[in-house]
Design a protein around this motif. Structure first.
Motif, PDB file in Angstrom:
ATOM      1  N   GLN A   1       0.846  -1.194   0.000  1.00 53.57           N
ATOM      2  CA  GLN A   1       0.000   0.000   0.000  1.00 53.57           C
ATOM      3  C   GLN A   1       0.881   1.244   0.000  1.00 53.57           C
ATOM      4  OE1 GLN A   1      -3.282  -0.238  -0.233  1.00 53.57           O
ATOM      5  NE2 GLN A   1      -3.279  -2.481  -0.029  1.00 53.57           N
ATOM      6  N   ILE A   2       0.402   2.305  -0.618  1.00 53.35           N
ATOM      7  CA  ILE A   2       1.155   3.559  -0.618  1.00 53.35           C
ATOM      8  C   ILE A   2       1.365   4.060   0.803  1.00 53.35           C
ATOM      9  CG2 ILE A   2      -0.899   5.011  -0.887  1.00 53.35           C
ATOM     10  CD1 ILE A   2       2.652   5.619  -2.378  1.00 53.35           C
ATOM     11  N   ASP A   3       0.435   3.756   1.705  1.00 46.01           N
ATOM     12  CA  ASP A   3       0.590   4.170   3.104  1.00 46.01           C
ATOM     13  C   ASP A   3       1.819   3.543   3.735  1.00 46.01           C
ATOM     14  OD1 ASP A   3      -1.704   5.602   2.785  1.00 46.01           O
ATOM     15  OD2 ASP A   3      -2.850   4.597   4.341  1.00 46.01           O
ATOM     16  N   ASP A   4       2.149   2.309   3.330  1.00 46.37           N
ATOM     17  CA  ASP A   4       3.339   1.638   3.865  1.00 46.37           C
ATOM     18  C   ASP A   4       4.601   2.365   3.422  1.00 46.37           C
ATOM     19  OD1 ASP A   4       1.717  -0.409   4.963  1.00 46.37           O
ATOM     20  OD2 ASP A   4       1.700  -1.453   3.037  1.00 46.37           O
ATOM     21  N   LEU A   5       4.627   2.803   2.184  1.00 50.35           N
ATOM     22  CA  LEU A   5       5.792   3.521   1.670  1.00 50.35           C
ATOM     23  C   LEU A   5       5.912   4.893   2.322  1.00 50.35           C
ATOM     24  CD1 LEU A   5       8.180   3.811  -0.199  1.00 50.35           C
ATOM     25  CD2 LEU A   5       6.607   4.435  -2.058  1.00 50.35           C
ATOM     26  N   ILE A   6       4.802   5.569   2.481  1.00 53.90           N
ATOM     27  CA  ILE A   6       4.811   6.886   3.137  1.00 53.90           C
ATOM     28  C   ILE A   6       5.376   6.774   4.549  1.00 53.90           C
ATOM     29  CG2 ILE A   6       3.310   8.676   4.112  1.00 53.90           C
ATOM     30  CD1 ILE A   6       1.543   8.353   1.624  1.00 53.90           C
ATOM     31  N   ALA A   7       4.920   5.778   5.289  1.00 53.40           N
ATOM     32  CA  ALA A   7       5.415   5.580   6.655  1.00 53.40           C
ATOM     33  C   ALA A   7       6.901   5.259   6.656  1.00 53.40           C
ATOM     34  CB  ALA A   7       4.625   4.465   7.337  1.00 53.40           C
ATOM     35  N   GLU A   8       7.343   4.477   5.682  1.00 58.95           N
ATOM     36  CA  GLU A   8       8.758   4.104   5.606  1.00 58.95           C
ATOM     37  C   GLU A   8       9.641   5.308   5.293  1.00 58.95           C
ATOM     38  OE1 GLU A   8      11.922   1.468   5.944  1.00 58.95           O
ATOM     39  OE2 GLU A   8       9.797   1.090   6.349  1.00 58.95           O
ATOM     40  N   VAL A   9       9.186   6.154   4.400  1.00 58.90           N
ATOM     41  CA  VAL A   9       9.937   7.373   4.072  1.00 58.90           C
ATOM     42  C   VAL A   9      10.089   8.239   5.319  1.00 58.90           C
ATOM     43  CG1 VAL A   9       9.818   9.574   2.835  1.00 58.90           C
ATOM     44  CG2 VAL A   9       9.358   7.432   1.623  1.00 58.90           C
ATOM     45  N   PHE A  10       8.996   8.460   6.015  1.00 59.13           N
ATOM     46  CA  PHE A  10       9.033   9.277   7.222  1.00 59.13           C
ATOM     47  C   PHE A  10       9.983   8.682   8.262  1.00 59.13           C
ATOM     48  CE2 PHE A  10       7.479   9.903  11.573  1.00 59.13           C
ATOM     49  CZ  PHE A  10       7.569  11.281  11.680  1.00 59.13           C
TER      50      PHE A  10
END
Length: 208
Positions: free
Chosen positions: A63-72
């Motif tokens: 999910q894009i949410d997983d990538l967003i959290a990983e970037v942060f």
């Protein structure tokens, strides 16, 4: 007689390991997040930037949410490491001064902008909201450890280190993030003055 035609060797395609590909995706997403904000990240844009299909990106981040959290997590984790690197080996007063100077560095502006983006985006994205809570608690805990060490050494007058750390970071985050998005100067007092006064008040010591 015509010479025999020779074919050029075909460039060998280098296959990246899963770890390398994952790191490449995170790096590309991080650059896009710095440019446009966490809430504007999309699978299509990141995949295009990396040069892979959206399907391959979903293989690493369902999910894009997983990538967003990983970037942060990656950006903020690195920032926290740099803020506190080596402070345990310093005397508490020197460590506090160094922490203050590092916190106010203009080099942190991209990270502070990402924090602001995360606070805006987190209510709509649960994985990011969890990481924001974790990293905020981590920042408080690291600073509280420094304050507690100074209190036990009789250097700081801060009998509640965790509360002092929380109050310092609230002032620090708000002030530094405002500095990163405002074009006008703060009226009456410099950013450095505001943050130094706040930290001095909490620790009961001069940092000048």
């Amino acid at each position: 007689m015509m010479g025999r035609m020779t074919s050029r060797p075909t460039a060998k395609r280098i296959r990246k390991t899963p770890a390398e590909r994952r790191a490449e995706i995170i790096n590309a997403a991080t650059q896009l997040a710095h440019l446009h904000g966490l809430d504007r990240l999309t699978v299509r844009d990141v995949a295009s930037d990396v040069g892979v299909t959206p399907g391959l990106l979903h293989h690493y981040f369902p999910q894009i949410d997983d990538l967003i959290a990983e970037v942060f997590t990656t950006v903020v984790g690195h920032d926290l490491d740099e803020l506190h690197a080596g402070l345990d080996d310093m005397e508490p007063l020197d460590a506090a001064k160094d922490f203050l100077a590092r916190s106010m560095s203009n080099q942190r502006t991209p990270t502070l902008a990402l924090w602001l983006s995360a606070w805006v985006t987190a209510p709509r994205r649960e994985p990011l909201a969890r990481e924001v809570e974790i990293r905020m608690a981590d920042g408080v805990s690291k600073l509280a450890d420094l304050i507690q060490r100074g209190y036990h050494a009789g250097v700081f007058n801060a009998p509640e280190p965790k509360l002092a750390a929380w109050r310092i970071l609230v002032v620090m985050d708000g002030t530094l993030i405002q500095r990163s998005v405002r074009t006008a100067q703060f009226p009456g007092q410099s950013v450095e003055g505001i943050l130094t006064s706040a930290m001095e008040n909490e620790l009961g010591v001069s940092l000048s």
